[in-house]
Design an enzyme around this catalytic site. Structure first.
Site, PDB file in Angstrom:
ATOM      1  N   LYS A 190       0.852  -1.189   0.000  1.00 37.82           N
ATOM      2  CA  LYS A 190       0.000   0.000   0.000  1.00 37.82           C
ATOM      3  C   LYS A 190       0.887   1.238   0.000  1.00 37.82           C
ATOM      4  CE  LYS A 190      -1.716   2.976   2.666  1.00 37.82           C
ATOM      5  NZ  LYS A 190      -1.846   4.114   1.745  1.00 37.82           N
ATOM      6  N   GLY A 243       7.348   4.696   7.748  1.00 35.53           N
ATOM      7  CA  GLY A 243       6.532   5.893   7.905  1.00 35.53           C
ATOM      8  C   GLY A 243       6.816   6.532   9.248  1.00 35.53           C
ATOM      9  N   SER A 244       5.827   7.244   9.754  1.00 34.28           N
ATOM     10  CA  SER A 244       6.043   8.037  10.966  1.00 34.28           C
ATOM     11  C   SER A 244       6.011   7.162  12.216  1.00 34.28           C
ATOM     12  CB  SER A 244       4.976   9.120  11.050  1.00 34.28           C
ATOM     13  OG  SER A 244       3.709   8.505  11.125  1.00 34.28           O
ATOM     14  N   THR A 245       6.663   7.640  13.251  1.00 35.23           N
ATOM     15  CA  THR A 245       6.729   6.885  14.505  1.00 35.23           C
ATOM     16  C   THR A 245       5.354   6.686  15.151  1.00 35.23           C
ATOM     17  OG1 THR A 245       9.050   7.430  14.832  1.00 35.23           O
ATOM     18  CG2 THR A 245       7.793   6.896  16.816  1.00 35.23           C
ATOM     19  N   GLY A 248       3.669   3.958  13.325  1.00 34.95           N
ATOM     20  CA  GLY A 248       4.413   2.720  13.603  1.00 34.95           C
ATOM     21  C   GLY A 248       4.000   2.098  14.934  1.00 34.95           C
ATOM     22  N   GLU A 265      10.343   0.903   9.988  1.00 31.75           N
ATOM     23  CA  GLU A 265      11.365   1.912   9.674  1.00 31.75           C
ATOM     24  C   GLU A 265      10.703   3.258   9.905  1.00 31.75           C
ATOM     25  OE1 GLU A 265      14.386   1.211   8.895  1.00 31.75           O
ATOM     26  OE2 GLU A 265      14.376  -0.752   7.936  1.00 31.75           O
ATOM     27  N   CYS A 299      14.100  10.289   6.124  1.00 28.33           N
ATOM     28  CA  CYS A 299      14.059   9.831   7.513  1.00 28.33           C
ATOM     29  C   CYS A 299      15.439   9.899   8.155  1.00 28.33           C
ATOM     30  CB  CYS A 299      13.505   8.427   7.580  1.00 28.33           C
ATOM     31  SG  CYS A 299      14.223   7.380   6.338  1.00 28.33           S
ATOM     32  N   GLU A 400      11.212  15.547  14.840  1.00 33.20           N
ATOM     33  CA  GLU A 400      11.487  15.415  13.411  1.00 33.20           C
ATOM     34  C   GLU A 400      10.644  16.435  12.642  1.00 33.20           C
ATOM     35  OE1 GLU A 400       9.920  11.949  11.255  1.00 33.20           O
ATOM     36  OE2 GLU A 400      11.906  11.770  10.387  1.00 33.20           O
TER      37      GLU A 400
HETATM   38  P1  NAP Z   1       2.774   8.175   7.714  1.00 27.66           P
HETATM   39  O1  NAP Z   1       1.706   9.130   7.920  1.00 27.66           O
HETATM   40  O2  NAP Z   1       3.183   7.322   8.856  1.00 27.66           O
HETATM   41  O3  NAP Z   1       2.333   7.294   6.468  1.00 27.66           O
HETATM   42  C1  NAP Z   1       3.096   6.220   5.990  1.00 27.66           C
HETATM   43  C2  NAP Z   1       2.176   5.211   5.356  1.00 27.66           C
HETATM   44  O4  NAP Z   1       1.315   4.670   6.344  1.00 27.66           O
HETATM   45  C3  NAP Z   1       1.264   5.770   4.267  1.00 27.66           C
HETATM   46  O5  NAP Z   1       1.086   4.788   3.266  1.00 27.66           O
HETATM   47  C4  NAP Z   1      -0.035   6.001   5.022  1.00 27.66           C
HETATM   48  O6  NAP Z   1      -1.174   6.003   4.178  1.00 27.66           O
HETATM   49  C5  NAP Z   1      -0.040   4.811   5.945  1.00 27.66           C
HETATM   50  N1  NAP Z   1      -0.873   4.973   7.142  1.00 27.66           N
HETATM   51  C6  NAP Z   1      -1.325   6.111   7.714  1.00 27.66           C
HETATM   52  N2  NAP Z   1      -2.049   5.823   8.807  1.00 27.66           N
HETATM   53  C7  NAP Z   1      -2.053   4.475   8.936  1.00 27.66           C
HETATM   54  C8  NAP Z   1      -2.622   3.570   9.876  1.00 27.66           C
HETATM   55  N3  NAP Z   1      -3.315   3.993  10.930  1.00 27.66           N
HETATM   56  N4  NAP Z   1      -2.431   2.244   9.698  1.00 27.66           N
HETATM   57  C9  NAP Z   1      -1.703   1.789   8.667  1.00 27.66           C
HETATM   58  N5  NAP Z   1      -1.142   2.607   7.742  1.00 27.66           N
HETATM   59  C10 NAP Z   1      -1.293   3.934   7.883  1.00 27.66           C
HETATM   60  O7  NAP Z   1       4.124   8.827   7.218  1.00 27.66           O
HETATM   61  P2  NAP Z   1       4.290   9.811   6.016  1.00 27.66           P
HETATM   62  O8  NAP Z   1       3.682  11.088   6.459  1.00 27.66           O
HETATM   63  O9  NAP Z   1       3.820   9.220   4.765  1.00 27.66           O
HETATM   64  O10 NAP Z   1       5.895   9.861   5.893  1.00 27.66           O
HETATM   65  C11 NAP Z   1       6.722  10.607   6.715  1.00 27.66           C
HETATM   66  C12 NAP Z   1       7.317   9.776   7.852  1.00 27.66           C
HETATM   67  O11 NAP Z   1       7.910   8.570   7.399  1.00 27.66           O
HETATM   68  C13 NAP Z   1       8.431  10.504   8.534  1.00 27.66           C
HETATM   69  O12 NAP Z   1       8.224  10.457   9.922  1.00 27.66           O
HETATM   70  C14 NAP Z   1       9.697   9.736   8.167  1.00 27.66           C
HETATM   71  O13 NAP Z   1      10.734   9.801   9.063  1.00 27.66           O
HETATM   72  C15 NAP Z   1       9.195   8.375   7.988  1.00 27.66           C
HETATM   73  N6  NAP Z   1      10.054   7.634   7.072  1.00 27.66           N
HETATM   74  C16 NAP Z   1      10.923   6.699   7.579  1.00 27.66           C
HETATM   75  C17 NAP Z   1      11.776   6.000   6.737  1.00 27.66           C
HETATM   76  C18 NAP Z   1      12.715   4.964   7.257  1.00 27.66           C
HETATM   77  O14 NAP Z   1      13.234   4.186   6.484  1.00 27.66           O
HETATM   78  N7  NAP Z   1      12.983   4.898   8.532  1.00 27.66           N
HETATM   79  C19 NAP Z   1      11.723   6.226   5.365  1.00 27.66           C
HETATM   80  C20 NAP Z   1      10.838   7.182   4.886  1.00 27.66           C
HETATM   81  C21 NAP Z   1      10.001   7.871   5.758  1.00 27.66           C
HETATM   82  P3  NAP Z   1      -1.785   7.398   3.644  1.00 27.66           P
HETATM   83  O15 NAP Z   1      -0.763   7.940   2.728  1.00 27.66           O
HETATM   84  O16 NAP Z   1      -3.033   6.980   2.978  1.00 27.66           O
HETATM   85  O17 NAP Z   1      -1.998   8.259   4.847  1.00 27.66           O
END
Ligand code: NAP
Ligand code: MG
Length: 506
Positions: A190, A243-245, A248, A265, A299, A400
């Site tokens: 997804k 994605g975000s902490t 996660g 991650e 990230c 962050e």
């Molecule tokens: P996010 O809001 O956590 O979203 C990541 C993914 O999770 C998206 O596909 C999102 O779908 C989905 N999602 C949202 N709510 C969910 C839930 N309750 N259950 C399951 N899935 C859910 O993060 P983001 O705003 O896209 O990305 C930014 C964050 O990602 C930053 O904090 C960054 O540090 C982190 N990141 C970490 C790494 C790493 O390798 N450590 C790499 C890249 C990014 P939708 O798009 O439909 O909301």
């Protein structure tokens, strides 16, 4: 859902389309509801295309297809050499369409063409890496008493739900899909709602290369809705999330109900430490790249800079001077360093951090506001920003930001700077700049982070484990270790003695 029959080959059509369908069971499908949602070009704010808006019914279809392919299909039983050839074929097809993939990635993410180039290339190399790595991902023979024999074998973990963010749309899809299918798993991926296009195309390429129907499924829709559903799904064995902490943490708690395997991650606030004996030029250039690559939406962005007091003024002067030289603008211009921000709401988040820093008494040395880019007035832009006069308690230092904003602090003592660097809930990346090899390793050994870069602007290549300590998550991607996380280790213990054993003695 169409029942999986044969391995349908899917031709990848023209990559630029008005509507992108999902990939379920080897077919392009609309959402069951027929609903679509727009995706945008963040550099212009214009609608780029429509994508299917999946609901839980669609998620069930994708999971059922993946489950069926895993339980009854041939992929996991395909000899490893053949699976390896298919992964290499995926890479070869990606190479054939390299420029188109880059263009799509730029259009959907607003990132600079230079950044997209590197990331699409790395996506290709990721498939090539796992094509090689899977062949040598063997079990072991273990020492056991004579007449017994024990070996372990690696078996694919099963159906994997893979949820990825918007900052590296294609690369994150590759990081997830490549090791999973190398190991013999089936996946339901997804992508982020903002950037679903290149993950869909990648799944199409997988089919064209010969991955059987049902092994790679892509569903597009709201993370809150279908993400939740996938994480709780009885028929899913593993969740791999980037994605975000906060999300996660939510995923980990929801996945616990069915004891799914989980890898996470998550976010970071990575320290970048510049000692007084560093090669200043190299440290400036590397630190600049460390924070502003991908417009800071990384990230592992080195967003907390610590500079030794003996070189602080000279370093900072050069750093700010070079920051001002960075070009923010047209993502398709080869000279552009910073592309757009992913959305207006992300611009607002970035700006609210900068405003909080100003209110807390910090100094903005350059940047500090949304950027106006001629010809791209409808897009989302932010100036590369350098903030100083901060202290460890400020929000801008602790949290962050996920944008082109770096905070700079002064230090004078090695022990003290290690302590400050480790004073974070995160532990993803870190960087050390020094010519003293002993110091470099001493500091590297004490940093609480999954990745340490010594005099190096880059955080990873295919083969280097990528992942975090502490609340940056757990599990490692991009490396051999990842294959352990897409497999279960089975221990097979056998007895081959000539006398039957009667341990109860009855
Ligand atoms: P996010 O809001 O956590 O979203 C990541 C993914 O999770 C998206 O596909 C999102 O779908 C989905 N999602 C949202 N709510 C969910 C839930 N309750 N259950 C399951 N899935 C859910 O993060 P983001 O705003 O896209 O990305 C930014 C964050 O990602 C930053 O904090 C960054 O540090 C982190 N990141 C970490 C790494 C790493 O390798 N450590 C790499 C890249 C990014 P939708 O798009 O439909 O909301
Ligand atoms: Mg989000």
């Amino acid at each position: 859902m169409a029942t999986p029959t044969k391995n349908q080959k899917m031709e990848v059509l023209d990559m630029k389309r008005d509507t992108y369908q999902m990939i379920i069971n080897g077919e392009r499908v609309n959402s069951n509801s027929g609903k679509t949602v727009p995706v945008y070009n963040p550099a212009t704010g214009e609608v780029l295309a429509q994508v299917a808006d999946a609901d839980n019914y669609d998620a069930d279809q994708a999971v059922a297809a993946a489950r069926h392919a895993f339980d009854n299909g041939k992929w996991k039983r395909t000899p490893v050499g053949k699976r390896s050839r298919v992964l290499n074929k995926i890479a070869a097809l990606m190479r054939e369409r390299f420029n188109e993939l880059i263009e799509l990635e730029v259009l959907n993410s607003g990132k600079s063409i230079g950044a997209a180039h590197v990331q699409v290339m790395q996506s290709i190399e990721d498939f090539e890496f796992y094509a090689g790595a899977i062949v040598s991902h063997r079990g072991h023979v273990n020492n056991v008493p004579g007449q017994f024999m024990n070996y372990t074998q690696n078996e694919p973990v099963g159906v994997c739900a893979q949820i990825i963010p918007w900052n590296y749309p294609m690369m994150m899809a590759a990081w997830k899909i490549a090791p999973a299918i190398a190991a013999g798993c089936s996946v339901v991926i997804k992508p982020a709602s903002l950037t679903p296009i290149t993950a869909i195309i990648l799944a199409e390429i997988c089919h064209e290369a010969g991955v059987p129907a049902g092994v790679v499924n892509v569903i597009t829709g709201s993370g809150k809705l279908i993400g939740d559903h996938l994480v709780e799904h009885e028929l899913v064995d593993k969740v791999a999330f980037t994605g975000s902490t906060p999300v996660g943490k939510d995923i980990m708690s929801k996945a616990s109900k069915t004891l799914k395997r989980v890898t996470l991650e998550l976010g970071g606030k990575s320290p970048n430490i510049v000692f007084d004996d560093a090669d200043i030029e190299a440290a400036v250039d590397g630190s600049l790249f460390g924070i502003f690559f991908n417009t800071g939406q990384s990230c592992e962005a080195r967003s907390r800079m610590y500079v030794h007091e003996a070189i602080y003024d000279a370093f900072l002067e050069k750093f700010v001077e070079k920051t001002k030289k960075l070009k923010t603008g047209d993502p398709f211009d080869q000279g552009t360093h910073l592309g757009s921000i992913i959305s207006q709401s992300q611009v607002d988040v970035i700006d609210s951090y900068v405003q909080s820093a100003i209110q807390d008494g910090a100094t903005i040395l350059t940047g500090g506001k949304a950027a106006d880019i001629e010809g791209f007035e409808g897009g989302y832009w932010y100036e590369p920003t350098v903030i100083t006069d901060v202290n460890p308690d400020m929000k801008v230092v602790k949290e962050e930001i996920f944008g082109p904003v770096v905070v700079v602090q002064k230090f004078n003592d090695e022990k003290e700077v290690i302590k400050e660097a480790n004073d974070s809930v995160y532990g993803l990346g870190s960087a050390v700049w020094t010519k003293d090899h002993a110091r470099a390793t001493r500091v590297a050994n004490q940093i609480q982070a999954g990745i340490v870069m010594i005099n190096c602007p880059f955080s990873a290549f295919p083969g280097t484990p990528f992942g975090g300590y502490k609340q940056s998550g757990f599990g490692r991607e991009l490396s051999i270790e990842t294959l352990d996380l897409y497999t279960e280790q089975k221990s097979v213990l056998s007895y081959f003695g000539s006398r039957p054993l009667n341990p109860f003695g009855v």
